[in-house]
Each structure stands twice: as C-alpha cells, then as structure tokens.
Design a protein around this motif. Sequence first.
Motif, PDB file in Angstrom:
ATOM      1  N   PHE A  63      19.774 -31.627 -38.240  1.00 28.52           N
ATOM      2  CA  PHE A  63      20.612 -32.795 -37.696  1.00 28.52           C
ATOM      3  C   PHE A  63      21.920 -32.782 -38.339  1.00 28.52           C
ATOM      4  O   PHE A  63      22.789 -33.710 -37.937  1.00 28.52           O
ATOM      5  CB  PHE A  63      19.918 -34.045 -37.825  1.00 28.52           C
ATOM      6  N   SER A  64      22.356 -31.835 -39.086  1.00 31.61           N
ATOM      7  CA  SER A  64      23.744 -32.017 -39.908  1.00 31.61           C
ATOM      8  C   SER A  64      24.630 -30.655 -39.035  1.00 31.61           C
ATOM      9  O   SER A  64      25.744 -30.573 -39.307  1.00 31.61           O
ATOM     10  CB  SER A  64      23.609 -31.663 -41.187  1.00 31.61           C
ATOM     11  N   ASP A  65      23.920 -29.944 -38.241  1.00 30.06           N
ATOM     12  CA  ASP A  65      24.620 -28.940 -37.506  1.00 30.06           C
ATOM     13  C   ASP A  65      25.591 -29.273 -36.395  1.00 30.06           C
ATOM     14  O   ASP A  65      25.178 -30.316 -35.650  1.00 30.06           O
ATOM     15  CB  ASP A  65      23.438 -27.831 -36.848  1.00 30.06           C
ATOM     16  N   LYS A  66      26.682 -28.570 -36.410  1.00 24.77           N
ATOM     17  CA  LYS A  66      27.761 -29.179 -35.702  1.00 24.77           C
ATOM     18  C   LYS A  66      27.442 -29.101 -34.145  1.00 24.77           C
ATOM     19  O   LYS A  66      27.697 -30.144 -33.370  1.00 24.77           O
ATOM     20  CB  LYS A  66      29.051 -28.683 -35.885  1.00 24.77           C
ATOM     21  N   LYS A  67      26.870 -28.124 -33.651  1.00 22.71           N
ATOM     22  CA  LYS A  67      26.493 -27.934 -32.192  1.00 22.71           C
ATOM     23  C   LYS A  67      25.269 -28.822 -31.814  1.00 22.71           C
ATOM     24  O   LYS A  67      25.589 -29.623 -30.843  1.00 22.71           O
ATOM     25  CB  LYS A  67      25.727 -26.514 -31.963  1.00 22.71           C
ATOM     26  N   VAL A  68      24.251 -29.131 -32.978  1.00 24.27           N
ATOM     27  CA  VAL A  68      23.320 -30.026 -32.567  1.00 24.27           C
ATOM     28  C   VAL A  68      23.833 -31.385 -32.407  1.00 24.27           C
ATOM     29  O   VAL A  68      23.757 -32.349 -31.504  1.00 24.27           O
ATOM     30  CB  VAL A  68      22.315 -30.106 -33.686  1.00 24.27           C
ATOM     31  N   ILE A  69      24.757 -32.048 -33.362  1.00 26.53           N
ATOM     32  CA  ILE A  69      25.467 -33.270 -33.246  1.00 26.53           C
ATOM     33  C   ILE A  69      26.252 -33.322 -32.004  1.00 26.53           C
ATOM     34  O   ILE A  69      26.068 -34.348 -31.437  1.00 26.53           O
ATOM     35  CB  ILE A  69      26.465 -33.374 -34.563  1.00 26.53           C
ATOM     36  N   ASP A  70      27.170 -32.224 -31.641  1.00 29.41           N
ATOM     37  CA  ASP A  70      27.578 -32.415 -30.231  1.00 29.41           C
ATOM     38  C   ASP A  70      26.954 -32.747 -29.273  1.00 29.41           C
ATOM     39  O   ASP A  70      27.157 -33.630 -28.462  1.00 29.41           O
ATOM     40  CB  ASP A  70      28.865 -31.218 -30.433  1.00 29.41           C
ATOM     41  N   LEU A  71      25.864 -31.935 -29.148  1.00 29.62           N
ATOM     42  CA  LEU A  71      24.907 -32.196 -27.857  1.00 29.62           C
ATOM     43  C   LEU A  71      24.289 -33.329 -28.034  1.00 29.62           C
ATOM     44  O   LEU A  71      24.308 -33.967 -26.893  1.00 29.62           O
ATOM     45  CB  LEU A  71      23.701 -30.865 -28.198  1.00 29.62           C
ATOM     46  N   LEU A  72      23.646 -33.873 -29.092  1.00 32.32           N
ATOM     47  CA  LEU A  72      23.146 -35.168 -29.128  1.00 32.32           C
ATOM     48  C   LEU A  72      23.943 -36.177 -28.840  1.00 32.32           C
ATOM     49  O   LEU A  72      23.851 -37.339 -28.034  1.00 32.32           O
ATOM     50  CB  LEU A  72      22.458 -35.400 -30.602  1.00 32.32           C
ATOM     51  N   ASN A  73      25.342 -36.291 -29.412  1.00 35.09           N
ATOM     52  CA  ASN A  73      26.455 -37.382 -29.237  1.00 35.09           C
ATOM     53  C   ASN A  73      26.618 -37.375 -27.709  1.00 35.09           C
ATOM     54  O   ASN A  73      26.941 -38.342 -27.233  1.00 35.09           O
ATOM     55  CB  ASN A  73      27.469 -37.167 -29.961  1.00 35.09           C
ATOM     56  N   LYS A  74      26.947 -36.416 -26.973  1.00 34.64           N
ATOM     57  CA  LYS A  74      27.492 -36.198 -25.644  1.00 34.64           C
ATOM     58  C   LYS A  74      26.545 -36.588 -24.666  1.00 34.64           C
ATOM     59  O   LYS A  74      26.638 -37.462 -23.774  1.00 34.64           O
ATOM     60  CB  LYS A  74      28.117 -34.879 -25.478  1.00 34.64           C
ATOM     61  N   TYR A  75      24.984 -35.958 -24.879  1.00 34.38           N
ATOM     62  CA  TYR A  75      24.245 -36.049 -23.717  1.00 34.38           C
ATOM     63  C   TYR A  75      23.009 -36.983 -24.022  1.00 34.38           C
ATOM     64  O   TYR A  75      22.446 -37.157 -22.847  1.00 34.38           O
ATOM     65  CB  TYR A  75      23.695 -34.661 -23.350  1.00 34.38           C
ATOM     66  N   PHE A  76      22.864 -37.515 -25.048  1.00 33.72           N
ATOM     67  CA  PHE A  76      21.659 -38.252 -25.305  1.00 33.72           C
ATOM     68  C   PHE A  76      22.006 -39.475 -26.181  1.00 33.72           C
ATOM     69  O   PHE A  76      23.036 -39.553 -26.766  1.00 33.72           O
ATOM     70  CB  PHE A  76      20.841 -37.330 -26.145  1.00 33.72           C
ATOM     71  N   TYR A  77      21.070 -40.378 -26.374  1.00 31.88           N
ATOM     72  CA  TYR A  77      20.754 -41.318 -27.390  1.00 31.88           C
ATOM     73  C   TYR A  77      19.933 -40.978 -28.327  1.00 31.88           C
ATOM     74  O   TYR A  77      18.785 -40.563 -27.967  1.00 31.88           O
ATOM     75  CB  TYR A  77      20.444 -42.590 -26.753  1.00 31.88           C
ATOM     76  N   PHE A  78      20.233 -40.832 -29.597  1.00 33.88           N
ATOM     77  CA  PHE A  78      19.305 -40.272 -30.366  1.00 33.88           C
ATOM     78  C   PHE A  78      18.725 -41.358 -31.353  1.00 33.88           C
ATOM     79  O   PHE A  78      19.632 -42.075 -31.956  1.00 33.88           O
ATOM     80  CB  PHE A  78      20.143 -39.139 -31.491  1.00 33.88           C
ATOM     81  N   ILE A  79      17.387 -41.191 -31.716  1.00 31.51           N
ATOM     82  CA  ILE A  79      16.893 -42.344 -32.349  1.00 31.51           C
ATOM     83  C   ILE A  79      15.806 -41.514 -33.334  1.00 31.51           C
ATOM     84  O   ILE A  79      15.153 -41.085 -33.167  1.00 31.51           O
ATOM     85  CB  ILE A  79      15.763 -43.127 -31.523  1.00 31.51           C
ATOM     86  N   PRO A  80      16.246 -41.527 -34.701  1.00 36.57           N
ATOM     87  CA  PRO A  80      15.441 -41.244 -35.847  1.00 36.57           C
ATOM     88  C   PRO A  80      14.498 -42.267 -36.128  1.00 36.57           C
ATOM     89  O   PRO A  80      15.072 -43.642 -36.534  1.00 36.57           O
ATOM     90  CB  PRO A  80      16.619 -40.811 -36.910  1.00 36.57           C
ATOM     91  N   PHE A  81      13.278 -41.867 -36.190  1.00 37.31           N
ATOM     92  CA  PHE A  81      12.420 -43.109 -36.398  1.00 37.31           C
ATOM     93  C   PHE A  81      11.274 -42.637 -37.655  1.00 37.31           C
ATOM     94  O   PHE A  81      10.567 -41.791 -37.334  1.00 37.31           O
ATOM     95  CB  PHE A  81      11.873 -43.380 -35.178  1.00 37.31           C
ATOM     96  N   ASP A  82      11.072 -43.478 -38.670  1.00 38.97           N
ATOM     97  CA  ASP A  82      10.131 -43.429 -39.481  1.00 38.97           C
ATOM     98  C   ASP A  82       8.844 -43.706 -38.864  1.00 38.97           C
ATOM     99  O   ASP A  82       8.596 -45.050 -38.634  1.00 38.97           O
ATOM    100  CB  ASP A  82      10.216 -44.199 -41.041  1.00 38.97           C
TER     101      ASP A  82
END
Length: 163
Positions: A63-82
């Motif tokens: 989740f620190s990879d630029k491509k992953v960040i770009d995809l998640l930020n543009k097309y999704f809502y991302f929820i990290p959850f414990d």
Amino acid sequence: MKKTLLFFFIFSNGILFSQKNNALKSYSFEEAYNLQEKEKKPIVIFFHTKWCKYCFGMKKKTFSDKKVIDLLNKYFYFIPFDAESKDLIKIKDKIFKNESGTHQIAQVLASKNNTISYPSTVILSANNIIDEQIDSFLSAEEISKILTKYIAKKIQTKRMLPK
C-alpha cells in the motif's frame, strides 16, 4: 546565500507537496458509505490485525506502491480495518461491534467457510455486494493486476448495458 535559501525553500516545498499527492486516501466505513451517496465507487477493504506479520508487510510495501495508491485513490474508496478493533461501526441503521475478539464487520465481509485469514482484501461493488475476497498476502504487482482487471470488467459491463 539568499539563492541557496530560496532554492532550499522551493525544493523542500516541492518534496512536501509531492508526498501529499502520493498519499493513499483511506476512509472509515462510515465515511466511505457517506461518500457513496455522492459518488458511487467500489470499496476496497483491507482487513488486518496488529499481530499479523503479512498484514504489516502489505501495509509497508503493497500500500505504499505508487501504482497501487493511484488505482485506489482514483477508482475506489479504501478502508484499512483492524479486524480486532473495539470500535462500533454504524452503517445506515445497522451497528457492528466486536463481541468475540473478531469484529462483526470482518466476520460478515471477510469470512470464507466461517474462517477469516489475515490479511484479507475485500472488494465491494458500488452497490455494496461482495465481488472479491482474497485471503492472502498480495504484492503491489498482484493487487495492481486484480484492481486493473476489476476496473476493466466494470467498464466493459457498463458499456454493455442498454442506455
């Protein structure tokens, strides 16, 4: 001396600005569901625990990879959850909580055959239906492929629908 200070000031502001743009936007469940009322997007949920070394690896590398960040930020809502969180989650009129060590929302969304493996990544459609459940470590390359394929499939489906 003035030129050196000016250069340093401009350079440091450029670094800070670029770091903000490369940050992964993450939301709570409540925030993501409220945002969906304005703009329908699929939701990616990353279920993790504090003791899981593979979860830590995904947080640190995937989740620190630029491509992953770009995809998640543009097309999704991302929820990290414990998945062991004690937080109450209210979605519409339903309340989810942790009663047995594992949060109810993790049990509902990440469970396969009544078992949850960590890390688990779940993709909910824009209509909040589980489209994908992946219960293993995903590298940046692997999750990029999954997200890209998911986006392409959704775009193709929209083109095929009658207008």
